[in-house]
Design a protein around this motif. Structure first.
Motif, PDB file in Angstrom:
ATOM      1  N   TRP A 108      10.876  84.629 -79.926  1.00  0.00           N
ATOM      2  CA  TRP A 108      10.041  84.654 -81.134  1.00  0.00           C
ATOM      3  C   TRP A 108       8.847  83.723 -81.009  1.00  0.00           C
ATOM      4  O   TRP A 108       7.798  83.968 -81.599  1.00  0.00           O
ATOM      5  N   SER A 109       8.968  82.658 -80.224  1.00  0.00           N
ATOM      6  CA  SER A 109       7.848  81.733 -80.056  1.00  0.00           C
ATOM      7  C   SER A 109       6.692  82.363 -79.281  1.00  0.00           C
ATOM      8  O   SER A 109       5.559  81.900 -79.380  1.00  0.00           O
ATOM      9  N   GLU A 110       6.953  83.425 -78.508  1.00  0.00           N
ATOM     10  CA  GLU A 110       5.911  84.108 -77.740  1.00  0.00           C
ATOM     11  C   GLU A 110       5.210  85.213 -78.521  1.00  0.00           C
ATOM     12  O   GLU A 110       4.176  85.714 -78.097  1.00  0.00           O
ATOM     13  N   VAL A 111       5.770  85.642 -79.655  1.00  0.00           N
ATOM     14  CA  VAL A 111       5.248  86.778 -80.396  1.00  0.00           C
ATOM     15  C   VAL A 111       3.991  86.378 -81.169  1.00  0.00           C
ATOM     16  O   VAL A 111       3.995  85.410 -81.917  1.00  0.00           O
ATOM     17  N   THR A 112       2.918  87.141 -80.956  1.00  0.00           N
ATOM     18  CA  THR A 112       1.685  86.898 -81.707  1.00  0.00           C
ATOM     19  C   THR A 112       1.553  87.859 -82.880  1.00  0.00           C
ATOM     20  O   THR A 112       0.954  87.516 -83.885  1.00  0.00           O
ATOM     21  N   ALA A 113       2.095  89.072 -82.746  1.00  0.00           N
ATOM     22  CA  ALA A 113       2.037  90.059 -83.836  1.00  0.00           C
ATOM     23  C   ALA A 113       3.144  91.089 -83.652  1.00  0.00           C
ATOM     24  O   ALA A 113       3.566  91.365 -82.537  1.00  0.00           O
ATOM     25  N   LEU A 114       3.591  91.619 -84.768  1.00  0.00           N
ATOM     26  CA  LEU A 114       4.555  92.722 -84.774  1.00  0.00           C
ATOM     27  C   LEU A 114       3.929  93.852 -85.575  1.00  0.00           C
ATOM     28  O   LEU A 114       3.744  93.731 -86.781  1.00  0.00           O
ATOM     29  N   HIS A 127      10.097 105.033 -86.495  1.00  0.00           N
ATOM     30  CA  HIS A 127       9.307 103.819 -86.661  1.00  0.00           C
ATOM     31  C   HIS A 127       8.953 103.343 -85.247  1.00  0.00           C
ATOM     32  O   HIS A 127       9.844 103.198 -84.415  1.00  0.00           O
ATOM     33  N   ARG A 128       7.677 103.128 -84.980  1.00  0.00           N
ATOM     34  CA  ARG A 128       7.253 102.590 -83.686  1.00  0.00           C
ATOM     35  C   ARG A 128       6.937 101.113 -83.875  1.00  0.00           C
ATOM     36  O   ARG A 128       6.102 100.744 -84.709  1.00  0.00           O
ATOM     37  N   PHE A 129       7.603 100.288 -83.110  1.00  0.00           N
ATOM     38  CA  PHE A 129       7.396  98.843 -83.156  1.00  0.00           C
ATOM     39  C   PHE A 129       6.648  98.413 -81.904  1.00  0.00           C
ATOM     40  O   PHE A 129       7.007  98.805 -80.800  1.00  0.00           O
ATOM     41  N   GLU A 130       5.610  97.629 -82.095  1.00  0.00           N
ATOM     42  CA  GLU A 130       4.857  97.052 -80.988  1.00  0.00           C
ATOM     43  C   GLU A 130       4.893  95.538 -81.146  1.00  0.00           C
ATOM     44  O   GLU A 130       4.406  95.002 -82.142  1.00  0.00           O
ATOM     45  N   VAL A 131       5.482  94.875 -80.174  1.00  0.00           N
ATOM     46  CA  VAL A 131       5.588  93.421 -80.194  1.00  0.00           C
ATOM     47  C   VAL A 131       4.541  92.890 -79.233  1.00  0.00           C
ATOM     48  O   VAL A 131       4.619  93.103 -78.018  1.00  0.00           O
ATOM     49  N   ASP A 132       3.527  92.220 -79.771  1.00  0.00           N
ATOM     50  CA  ASP A 132       2.487  91.603 -78.946  1.00  0.00           C
ATOM     51  C   ASP A 132       2.962  90.218 -78.538  1.00  0.00           C
ATOM     52  O   ASP A 132       3.363  89.413 -79.385  1.00  0.00           O
ATOM     53  N   ARG A 133       2.879  89.951 -77.219  1.00  0.00           N
ATOM     54  CA  ARG A 133       3.354  88.681 -76.675  1.00  0.00           C
ATOM     55  C   ARG A 133       2.201  87.911 -76.049  1.00  0.00           C
ATOM     56  O   ARG A 133       1.283  88.493 -75.498  1.00  0.00           O
ATOM     57  N   ARG A 134       2.303  86.609 -76.113  1.00  0.00           N
ATOM     58  CA  ARG A 134       1.312  85.748 -75.473  1.00  0.00           C
ATOM     59  C   ARG A 134       1.399  85.904 -73.963  1.00  0.00           C
ATOM     60  O   ARG A 134       2.439  85.628 -73.372  1.00  0.00           O
ATOM     61  N   ARG A 157      13.724  89.194 -89.511  1.00  0.00           N
ATOM     62  CA  ARG A 157      13.884  88.146 -88.505  1.00  0.00           C
ATOM     63  C   ARG A 157      12.531  87.711 -87.957  1.00  0.00           C
ATOM     64  O   ARG A 157      12.287  86.527 -87.738  1.00  0.00           O
ATOM     65  N   ALA A 158      11.621  88.678 -87.764  1.00  0.00           N
ATOM     66  CA  ALA A 158      10.276  88.335 -87.297  1.00  0.00           C
ATOM     67  C   ALA A 158       9.529  87.507 -88.336  1.00  0.00           C
ATOM     68  O   ALA A 158       8.861  86.528 -88.004  1.00  0.00           O
ATOM     69  N   ALA A 159       9.648  87.882 -89.617  1.00  0.00           N
ATOM     70  CA  ALA A 159       8.979  87.119 -90.682  1.00  0.00           C
ATOM     71  C   ALA A 159       9.562  85.717 -90.797  1.00  0.00           C
ATOM     72  O   ALA A 159       8.824  84.746 -91.033  1.00  0.00           O
ATOM     73  N   ALA A 160      10.867  85.590 -90.622  1.00  0.00           N
ATOM     74  CA  ALA A 160      11.508  84.274 -90.703  1.00  0.00           C
ATOM     75  C   ALA A 160      11.040  83.356 -89.561  1.00  0.00           C
ATOM     76  O   ALA A 160      11.025  82.126 -89.718  1.00  0.00           O
ATOM     77  N   ASN A 161      10.653  83.958 -88.445  1.00  0.00           N
ATOM     78  CA  ASN A 161      10.182  83.166 -87.296  1.00  0.00           C
ATOM     79  C   ASN A 161       8.663  83.117 -87.209  1.00  0.00           C
ATOM     80  O   ASN A 161       8.125  82.733 -86.178  1.00  0.00           O
ATOM     81  N   GLY A 162       7.968  83.553 -88.250  1.00  0.00           N
ATOM     82  CA  GLY A 162       6.520  83.467 -88.285  1.00  0.00           C
ATOM     83  C   GLY A 162       5.809  84.501 -87.441  1.00  0.00           C
ATOM     84  O   GLY A 162       4.681  84.293 -87.027  1.00  0.00           O
ATOM     85  N   ALA A 163       6.468  85.620 -87.167  1.00  0.00           N
ATOM     86  CA  ALA A 163       5.856  86.653 -86.330  1.00  0.00           C
ATOM     87  C   ALA A 163       5.708  87.942 -87.119  1.00  0.00           C
ATOM     88  O   ALA A 163       5.953  89.013 -86.594  1.00  0.00           O
ATOM     89  N   GLY A 164       5.324  87.871 -88.371  1.00  0.00           N
ATOM     90  CA  GLY A 164       5.192  89.061 -89.206  1.00  0.00           C
ATOM     91  C   GLY A 164       4.018  89.917 -88.802  1.00  0.00           C
ATOM     92  O   GLY A 164       3.270  89.582 -87.919  1.00  0.00           O
ATOM     93  N   ARG A 165       3.842  91.011 -89.527  1.00  0.00           N
ATOM     94  CA  ARG A 165       2.755  91.910 -89.156  1.00  0.00           C
ATOM     95  C   ARG A 165       1.472  91.527 -89.787  1.00  0.00           C
ATOM     96  O   ARG A 165       1.134  91.019 -90.664  1.00  0.00           O
TER      97      ARG A 165
END
Length: 165
Positions: A108-114, A127-134, A157-165
């Protein structure tokens, strides 16, 4: 859970969910089109009542049940073997490929956007999910269905870790 999925230091698994790729979306389209064709043929058999309509109706119904059964069997087998799964952890997520090997591991620390794209139509629903990583690019995967079980836990879980859309 597959033995090779837990060794990434992301914590204890919080849930595992079925995912798909482009092939899964095309298979869903083909399956739904075949089922609609079977339904249309059954309606025509009832309305037109051609010769041997009962036999033709049994064959069409058999095809529909076979497709339904194969879909359910594939779902059970793929879940049991850990094929095409998304495992959620407190520290990130792991997506496996068609053979159950990790395809993408994201903390989750590497995620810049979901990013989420939702498609709902008669032939396709996913649903298509794209996880952008640093520094590592993008990890994309599909969760099939109108309201897949993966959508809510992943987004929360992404929102709780600060990686929301």
């Amino acid at each position: 859970m597959r033995p090779g999925v837990s060794g990434f230091g992301l914590g204890e698994v919080c849930g595992d969910y079925a995912v798909a790729g482009v092939g899964g979306a095309l298979a869903q389209t083909g399956r739904r089109a075949l089922m609609m064709l079977c339904l249309a043929l059954l309606v025509l058999l009832v309305v037109k009542q051609p010769t041997a309509a009962l036999t033709k109706g049994v064959v069409v119904t058999g095809i529909a049940f076979a497709v339904w059964g194969l879909t359910r069997a594939w779902g059970l087998v793929s879940a049991r073997l850990g094929l095409r799964r998304c495992y959620l952890f407190p520290g990130g997520l792991v997506v496996t490929d068609l053979f159950g090997r990790p395809r993408g591991v994201v903390a989750w620390s590497e995620v810049t956007a979901l990013n989420v794209m939702v498609t709902r139509s008669l032939l396709m629903a996913f649903h298509r999910f794209e996880v952008d990583r640093r520094g590592a690019g993008r990890l994309a995967f599909l969760a099939m269905g109108m309201q897949p079980a993966l959508a809510e836990p992943l987004l929360s879980r992404a929102a709780a870790n600060g990686a929301g859309r």
